[in-house]
Design an enzyme around this catalytic site. Structure first.
Site, PDB file in Angstrom:
ATOM      1  N   ARG A 178       0.847  -1.198   0.000  1.00  0.00           N
ATOM      2  CA  ARG A 178       0.000   0.000   0.000  1.00  0.00           C
ATOM      3  C   ARG A 178       0.878   1.243   0.000  1.00  0.00           C
ATOM      4  NH1 ARG A 178      -3.298  -1.909   5.026  1.00  0.00           N
ATOM      5  NH2 ARG A 178      -1.127  -2.408   5.460  1.00  0.00           N
ATOM      6  N   SER A 179       2.086   1.117   0.598  1.00  0.00           N
ATOM      7  CA  SER A 179       2.979   2.276   0.590  1.00  0.00           C
ATOM      8  C   SER A 179       4.340   1.893   0.020  1.00  0.00           C
ATOM      9  CB  SER A 179       3.134   2.819   2.015  1.00  0.00           C
ATOM     10  OG  SER A 179       3.518   1.766   2.873  1.00  0.00           O
ATOM     11  N   ARG A 234      -1.720 -16.260   2.757  1.00  0.00           N
ATOM     12  CA  ARG A 234      -2.904 -16.896   3.319  1.00  0.00           C
ATOM     13  C   ARG A 234      -3.803 -17.288   2.145  1.00  0.00           C
ATOM     14  NH1 ARG A 234      -0.666 -17.637   7.382  1.00  0.00           N
ATOM     15  NH2 ARG A 234      -1.070 -16.771   9.435  1.00  0.00           N
ATOM     16  N   ASP A 258       1.176 -22.816  -0.897  1.00  0.00           N
ATOM     17  CA  ASP A 258       1.389 -23.385   0.435  1.00  0.00           C
ATOM     18  C   ASP A 258       0.162 -23.189   1.313  1.00  0.00           C
ATOM     19  OD1 ASP A 258       3.079 -24.577   2.512  1.00  0.00           O
ATOM     20  OD2 ASP A 258       3.109 -22.591   3.431  1.00  0.00           O
ATOM     21  N   GLU A 263      -8.298 -24.609   4.767  1.00  0.00           N
ATOM     22  CA  GLU A 263      -7.326 -25.630   5.207  1.00  0.00           C
ATOM     23  C   GLU A 263      -7.914 -26.502   6.322  1.00  0.00           C
ATOM     24  OE1 GLU A 263      -3.813 -23.426   6.280  1.00  0.00           O
ATOM     25  OE2 GLU A 263      -3.620 -22.594   4.267  1.00  0.00           O
ATOM     26  N   HIS A 281       0.783 -25.921   4.002  1.00  0.00           N
ATOM     27  CA  HIS A 281       1.039 -24.802   4.932  1.00  0.00           C
ATOM     28  C   HIS A 281       2.240 -25.137   5.827  1.00  0.00           C
ATOM     29  CE1 HIS A 281      -0.961 -21.219   7.183  1.00  0.00           C
ATOM     30  NE2 HIS A 281       0.367 -21.174   7.290  1.00  0.00           N
TER      31      HIS A 281
HETATM   32  P1  NAP Z   1       5.012  -7.820   7.392  1.00  0.00           P
HETATM   33  O1  NAP Z   1       6.437  -7.588   7.672  1.00  0.00           O
HETATM   34  O2  NAP Z   1       3.969  -7.115   8.178  1.00  0.00           O
HETATM   35  O3  NAP Z   1       4.775  -7.561   5.840  1.00  0.00           O
HETATM   36  C1  NAP Z   1       3.521  -7.531   5.254  1.00  0.00           C
HETATM   37  C2  NAP Z   1       3.587  -6.631   4.033  1.00  0.00           C
HETATM   38  O4  NAP Z   1       2.330  -6.674   3.356  1.00  0.00           O
HETATM   39  C3  NAP Z   1       3.871  -5.178   4.377  1.00  0.00           C
HETATM   40  O5  NAP Z   1       4.980  -4.765   3.649  1.00  0.00           O
HETATM   41  C4  NAP Z   1       2.614  -4.423   3.964  1.00  0.00           C
HETATM   42  O6  NAP Z   1       2.975  -3.173   3.418  1.00  0.00           O
HETATM   43  C5  NAP Z   1       2.002  -5.359   2.915  1.00  0.00           C
HETATM   44  N1  NAP Z   1       0.548  -5.250   2.833  1.00  0.00           N
HETATM   45  C6  NAP Z   1      -0.347  -5.275   3.845  1.00  0.00           C
HETATM   46  N2  NAP Z   1      -1.589  -5.124   3.370  1.00  0.00           N
HETATM   47  C7  NAP Z   1      -1.472  -4.995   2.025  1.00  0.00           C
HETATM   48  C8  NAP Z   1      -2.405  -4.800   0.982  1.00  0.00           C
HETATM   49  N3  NAP Z   1      -3.718  -4.689   1.220  1.00  0.00           N
HETATM   50  N4  NAP Z   1      -1.931  -4.721  -0.281  1.00  0.00           N
HETATM   51  C9  NAP Z   1      -0.620  -4.815  -0.535  1.00  0.00           C
HETATM   52  N5  NAP Z   1       0.333  -4.981   0.416  1.00  0.00           N
HETATM   53  C10 NAP Z   1      -0.114  -5.083   1.691  1.00  0.00           C
HETATM   54  O7  NAP Z   1       4.649  -9.376   7.558  1.00  0.00           O
HETATM   55  P2  NAP Z   1       5.601 -10.636   7.336  1.00  0.00           P
HETATM   56  O8  NAP Z   1       6.280 -10.975   8.596  1.00  0.00           O
HETATM   57  O9  NAP Z   1       6.400 -10.446   6.108  1.00  0.00           O
HETATM   58  O10 NAP Z   1       4.469 -11.767   7.093  1.00  0.00           O
HETATM   59  C11 NAP Z   1       3.545 -11.621   6.053  1.00  0.00           C
HETATM   60  C12 NAP Z   1       2.484 -12.693   6.108  1.00  0.00           C
HETATM   61  O11 NAP Z   1       2.983 -13.934   5.620  1.00  0.00           O
HETATM   62  C13 NAP Z   1       1.914 -13.066   7.469  1.00  0.00           C
HETATM   63  O12 NAP Z   1       0.992 -12.116   7.958  1.00  0.00           O
HETATM   64  C14 NAP Z   1       1.268 -14.408   7.199  1.00  0.00           C
HETATM   65  O13 NAP Z   1      -0.062 -14.232   6.753  1.00  0.00           O
HETATM   66  C15 NAP Z   1       2.107 -14.971   6.040  1.00  0.00           C
HETATM   67  N6  NAP Z   1       2.935 -16.106   6.488  1.00  0.00           N
HETATM   68  C16 NAP Z   1       2.698 -17.339   5.977  1.00  0.00           C
HETATM   69  C17 NAP Z   1       3.466 -18.408   6.396  1.00  0.00           C
HETATM   70  C18 NAP Z   1       3.256 -19.775   5.855  1.00  0.00           C
HETATM   71  O14 NAP Z   1       3.510 -20.728   6.574  1.00  0.00           O
HETATM   72  N7  NAP Z   1       2.847 -19.929   4.607  1.00  0.00           N
HETATM   73  C19 NAP Z   1       4.468 -18.234   7.342  1.00  0.00           C
HETATM   74  C20 NAP Z   1       4.692 -16.957   7.829  1.00  0.00           C
HETATM   75  C21 NAP Z   1       3.923 -15.897   7.395  1.00  0.00           C
HETATM   76  P3  NAP Z   1       1.972  -1.906   3.476  1.00  0.00           P
HETATM   77  O15 NAP Z   1       1.547  -1.782   4.901  1.00  0.00           O
HETATM   78  O16 NAP Z   1       2.793  -0.771   2.951  1.00  0.00           O
HETATM   79  O17 NAP Z   1       0.858  -2.255   2.553  1.00  0.00           O
HETATM   80  C1  8YV Z   2       2.704 -21.201  10.965  1.00  0.00           C
HETATM   81  C2  8YV Z   2       2.105 -19.056   9.655  1.00  0.00           C
HETATM   82  O1  8YV Z   2       2.885 -22.418  10.311  1.00  0.00           O
HETATM   83  O2  8YV Z   2       3.470 -17.616  10.908  1.00  0.00           O
HETATM   84  C3  8YV Z   2       2.439 -17.748  10.253  1.00  0.00           C
HETATM   85  O3  8YV Z   2       1.653 -16.805  10.062  1.00  0.00           O
HETATM   86  O4  8YV Z   2       1.173 -19.182   8.932  1.00  0.00           O
HETATM   87  C4  8YV Z   2       3.002 -20.217   9.907  1.00  0.00           C
HETATM   88  O5  8YV Z   2       4.279 -19.829  10.236  1.00  0.00           O
HETATM   89  C5  8YV Z   2       1.453 -21.278  11.685  1.00  0.00           C
HETATM   90  O6  8YV Z   2       0.985 -20.133  12.231  1.00  0.00           O
HETATM   91  C6  8YV Z   2       1.561 -22.347  12.770  1.00  0.00           C
HETATM   92  O7  8YV Z   2       0.494 -23.115  12.716  1.00  0.00           O
END
Ligand code: NAP
Ligand code: 8YV
Length: 316
Positions: A178-179, A234, A258, A263, A281
């Site tokens: 967004r930014s 997600r 993933d 899920e 996941h």
């Molecule tokens: P983060 O540091 O908060 O980064 C999220 C990014 O998304 C920010 O740069 C934010 O920038 C951007 N964002 C938020 N809303 C948006 C929108 N509507 N449109 C475009 N960009 C947007 O979070 P992170 O630690 O990288 O983690 C990100 C996400 O990965 C987690 O919240 C989780 O859902 C997912 N995840 C998945 C797994 C898995 O196992 N698959 C594991 C870990 C995390 P702006 O605020 O500038 O928009």
């Molecule tokens: C985890 C995740 O697997 O950190 C997150 O947001 O989706 C994953 O790292 C999960 O939360 C553990 O069940």
């Protein structure tokens, strides 16, 4: 601390044994899933519950929290906390914590792995090699990843770790947030333009209402028949029905996923496709990282009950 003065923690998700052990050694624990608590049993312990231990997928809504009058803290094992109603928690002064940073490497590694797996057809090639099909001729040619154009949606902690790895593959990197950020990558104002400009579109935003179905039919159309979608964010950030239609019709080249809308259920139509690589996941699922996440999720509870500030509160 005597067992009677130990804070009561309600565990509402499937958590790793390492975290369950830490919780059980230090708190009075009730496990909604493993103990199979009935409504009556839950009502009986509700007045004592001072903490909820959840994971990134757990739903901890306003009404659920309202059942626990002494609730002080929700500790999420995971960085994503879209299942927790944070405004409702804040209204009551309930802390919400999560486990950022410790999982950046693993999630970024899996994003790259999915990109390579789907474009280089690693899973299909493995099947081809094992099944003896090689004896009938060579494996079909695949798509080069090094030097390709990458679009990252969500250039945060994990998005930047993905970009760092992609740079080592000489990829041309663009992103949408967004930014705009102070980074040496090309900023795109909207996702459709980003999708149209890249070969790989990687989703790594938080889940929840603000990002629901960011990837829709229009974005997939823009990504085009040579483009690949990777989702490690997600399931909710992609319109799964539109994705299946696009994959079936060859409107995009393939997908590495993933995370899924419902899920652990994966639609049969998606599982039947050859141009996808699906993982359950597990992006943060290495022993080292899950142990670090467990320690952080526990430490947040421990310091809170010691009267100290939590280590990793969710942002304001
Ligand atoms: P983060 O540091 O908060 O980064 C999220 C990014 O998304 C920010 O740069 C934010 O920038 C951007 N964002 C938020 N809303 C948006 C929108 N509507 N449109 C475009 N960009 C947007 O979070 P992170 O630690 O990288 O983690 C990100 C996400 O990965 C987690 O919240 C989780 O859902 C997912 N995840 C998945 C797994 C898995 O196992 N698959 C594991 C870990 C995390 P702006 O605020 O500038 O928009
Ligand atoms: C985890 C995740 O697997 O950190 C997150 O947001 O989706 C994953 O790292 C999960 O939360 C553990 O069940």
């Amino acid at each position: 601390m005597t067992s009677s003065s130990r804070p009561t923690v309600l565990i509402v998700a499937r958590l790793p044994q390492a975290l369950l052990d830490l919780l059980q050694q230090n708190f009075t624990c009730h496990n909604l899933i493993l103990d199979g608590l009935s409504e009556q049993q839950l009502a009986a312990i509700a007045p004592q519950v001072r903490a909820i231990a959840a994971n990134g997928e757990a739903k901890v809504g306003r009404e659920f929290m309202a059942r626990f009058p002494a609730l002080e803290i929700v500790s999420v094992f995971g960085v994503g906390y879209d299942g927790v109603d944070v405004p409702a928690a804040r209204e009551r002064g309930i802390q919400v914590t999560h486990t950022p940073d410790v999982l950046n490497d693993d999630v970024a590694d899996l994003a790259i792995a999915l990109m390579l797996a789907v474009a280089r057809k690693v899973v299909r090639a493995d099947h081809f090699a094992r099944s003896g099909q090689w004896q009938n001729g060579p494996f079909p040619l695949t798509t080069k990843v090094s030097g390709a154009r990458l679009g990252i949606v969500g250039l945060g902690r994990i998005g930047q770790a993905i970009a760092k790895r992609a740079a080592a593959f000489d990829m041309q990197i663009a992103y949408h947030n967004r930014s705009r950020k102070d980074v040496p990558y090309t900023y795109m104002e909207d996702i459709v333009s980003l999708a149209a400009a890249v070969d790989f579109l990687v989703m790594i935003t938080p889940g929840g209402a603000g990002t629901r179905a960011l990837v829709n039919a229009e974005v997939l159309e823009a990504l085009g028949p040579q483009g690949y979608l990777i989702n490690v964010a997600r399931g909710s950030v992609v319109d799964e029905t539109a994705l299946i239609t696009a994959l079936q019709a060859g409107k995009i080249a393939g997908a590495g996923l993933d995370v899924f809308a419902n899920e652990p259920h994966i639609p049969a139509e998606l599982a039947a496709l050859e141009n996808v690589v699906l993982t359950p996941h597990m992006a943060s699922g290495t022993l080292l990282t899950r142990t670090a996440m467990a320690e952080l999720a526990f430490t947040n509870l421990q310091v809170h009950f010691d009267g100290k500030p939590v280590v990793t509160p969710v942002p304001e």
